[in-house]
Design a protein around this motif. Structure first.
Motif, short mmCIF file in Angstrom:
data_model
loop_
_atom_site.label_atom_id
_atom_site.label_comp_id
_atom_site.label_asym_id
_atom_site.label_seq_id
_atom_site.Cartn_x
_atom_site.Cartn_y
_atom_site.Cartn_z
N UNK A 41 0.83 -1.21 0.00
CA UNK A 41 0.00 0.00 0.00
C UNK A 41 0.87 1.25 0.00
N UNK A 42 1.98 1.20 0.73
CA UNK A 42 2.87 2.36 0.77
C UNK A 42 3.51 2.62 -0.61
N UNK A 43 3.89 1.55 -1.32
CA UNK A 43 4.45 1.73 -2.66
C UNK A 43 3.44 2.38 -3.59
N UNK A 44 2.18 1.94 -3.49
CA UNK A 44 1.13 2.53 -4.34
C UNK A 44 0.93 3.99 -3.99
N UNK A 45 0.99 4.31 -2.75
CA UNK A 45 0.79 5.70 -2.32
C UNK A 45 1.92 6.59 -2.81
N UNK A 52 1.08 13.00 -8.86
CA UNK A 52 0.40 14.26 -8.56
C UNK A 52 1.38 15.39 -8.37
N UNK A 53 2.69 15.12 -8.39
CA UNK A 53 3.69 16.17 -8.24
C UNK A 53 3.92 16.58 -6.80
N UNK A 54 3.46 15.77 -5.86
CA UNK A 54 3.66 16.12 -4.44
C UNK A 54 5.09 15.90 -4.00
N UNK A 55 5.78 14.94 -4.63
CA UNK A 55 7.19 14.70 -4.32
C UNK A 55 7.94 14.60 -5.63
N UNK A 60 10.90 10.05 -4.78
CA UNK A 60 10.02 8.91 -4.99
C UNK A 60 10.83 7.64 -5.22
N UNK A 61 11.92 7.76 -5.99
CA UNK A 61 12.75 6.59 -6.25
C UNK A 61 13.38 6.07 -4.96
N UNK A 62 13.89 6.98 -4.11
CA UNK A 62 14.51 6.57 -2.84
C UNK A 62 13.50 5.90 -1.93
N UNK A 63 12.26 6.46 -1.91
CA UNK A 63 11.24 5.88 -1.05
C UNK A 63 10.87 4.48 -1.53
N UNK A 64 10.79 4.33 -2.89
CA UNK A 64 10.45 3.01 -3.41
C UNK A 64 11.53 1.97 -3.04
N UNK A 65 12.80 2.40 -3.09
CA UNK A 65 13.88 1.47 -2.73
C UNK A 65 13.77 1.03 -1.27
N UNK A 66 13.57 1.99 -0.36
CA UNK A 66 13.48 1.66 1.07
C UNK A 66 12.28 0.79 1.37
#
Length: 367
Positions: A41-45, A52-55, A60-66
């Motif tokens: 769910x976090x990956x989808x978010x 949406x351009x919020x980040x 976004x790439x770093x968050x997806x990796x973690x």
């Protein structure tokens, strides 16, 4: 039995606390509660926020990796979880353990233990102690017990005669007082207390000791030890006629096999043979004298004792008896003269001087 019942309850409680979780049904977790679902769910978010351009794209790439790393760890952990055991099997194990632990303990104790033995009280523990163990060490153990349990009448009853045997007469007197306080008053206990007080005063029957003997006689007129010591008190006071009467009556009442008959007979022989008292056939005549004649007879007895001590100055008991006699006759100056004469006569006899000084102190003759 009460102690065993308490132990059984404690064992059952401990086993129940450990085994209770085994009998509870496990709550199955829903897929919605899995960590992998949360991370997905976090990956989808993160994807929605990036669209949406919020980040920014780098964030976004770093968050997806973690999040991906955590997802892999959660998936690996879930794959290694043990399968949930069946509820009925776990409950069966709990019941068997709860009943089996006490039964196993009982099976081991019955052939190895001694459940048929009665209680082992404090008195028997002291009496049956290892003969190689020093008596002082055993006494210290009992004293330590009584420090924690000062109202244990049975413990004081065991300790008091042992202290007297060891020559700790002051401690024995204190112990006998506690025996009377916590185990009850009897004529025998009062007599033993008086004997301990007299022994602490080096054989002098002091006023406190005499009071205990009189209380013993009030409880039991036939109390032998109290009667004997009251005879000693009379003899030490210079009332030899009274001492003879007391001891002769004691012998008349004594059983033929009484172990203390010899002691009383020896005391009688000493008084009749060497002490400044009347012979046995003069005792009855003394009781019929008037006060003046009795006083004259007492002075003669005291003078004979003083004369004998001038010839034999090593008789410590004789010096103490003479000093006491002058105190009874209300002649304190002569008592102090006896004190000085006795010390000169005993000379270098350290043991005799120590005995004399202790006796004089008990008589209240200072210096």
């Amino acid at each position: 039995m009460t102690l065993w019942f308490v132990f059984a309850l404690m064992t059952a409680g401990a086993a129940f606390a450990v085994l209770w979780p085994l009998g509870r049904s496990a709550r199955s977790r829903t897929p919605e509660g899995n960590e992998t679902t949360v991370y997905r769910d976090q990956l989808a978010e993160v994807g929605r926020d990036a669209a949406a351009g919020l980040i920014g794209a780098p964030e976004a790439a770093a968050a997806r990796v973690e999040i991906g790393r955590r997802l892999l760890e959660a998936a690996d952990a879930e794959s290694h979880q043990p399968q949930t055991s069946k509820l009925w099997l776990r409950r069966a194990v709990a019941v068997v353990a709860l009943a089996g632990i006490p039964l196993l303990a009982l099976a081991i104790y019955l052939p190895l233990g001694s459940p048929q033995l009665p209680d082992f009280p404090l008195a028997e523990r002291v009496q049956s102690a290892d003969a190689s163990e020093p008596l002082d060490h055993l006494v210290a153990q009992v004293e330590s017990h009584l420090e924690k349990n000062p109202t244990d009448g049975r413990g004081w009853t065991v300790l008091a005669p042992v202290l007297a045997k060891l020559g700790r007469f002051d401690d024995a007197a204190r112990a006998y007082r506690n025996v009377i306080a916590y185990a009850g008053e009897t004529a025998e206990r009062r007599a033993e207390l008086g004997a301990a007080i007299a022994a602490a005063a080096n054989g002098i029957v002091t006023a406190d000791a005499k009071n205990e003997f009189e209380r013993a006689i009030a409880l039991n007129p036939q109390e032998a030890k109290a009667r004997f010591f009251l005879g000693m008190a009379a003899e030490q006071d210079g009332r030899t006629a009274d001492a003879l009467k007391i001891w002769q009556a004691l012998l008349a009442d004594a059983p033929a096999d009484a172990q203390w008959r010899g002691t009383v007979q020896e005391a009688l022989a000493q008084v009749e043979g060497s002490a400044p008292g009347p012979a046995q056939d003069a005792v009855a005549a003394a009781s019929g004298m008037n006060e003046a004649d009795q006083s004259a007879m007492i002075h003669k007895m005291v003078d004979r004792l003083a004369t004998r001590l001038k010839r034999d100055g090593n008789d410590v008991e004789g010096w103490l008896r003479l000093a006491r006699a002058y105190m009874v006759l209300n002649e304190p100056e002569k008592s102090r003269t006896v004190r000085d004469d006795a010390r000169r006569a005993l000379g270098q006899n350290e043991a005799g001087l120590r005995q004399l000084n202790e006796g004089l102190k008990a008589l209240g003759i200072d210096g």
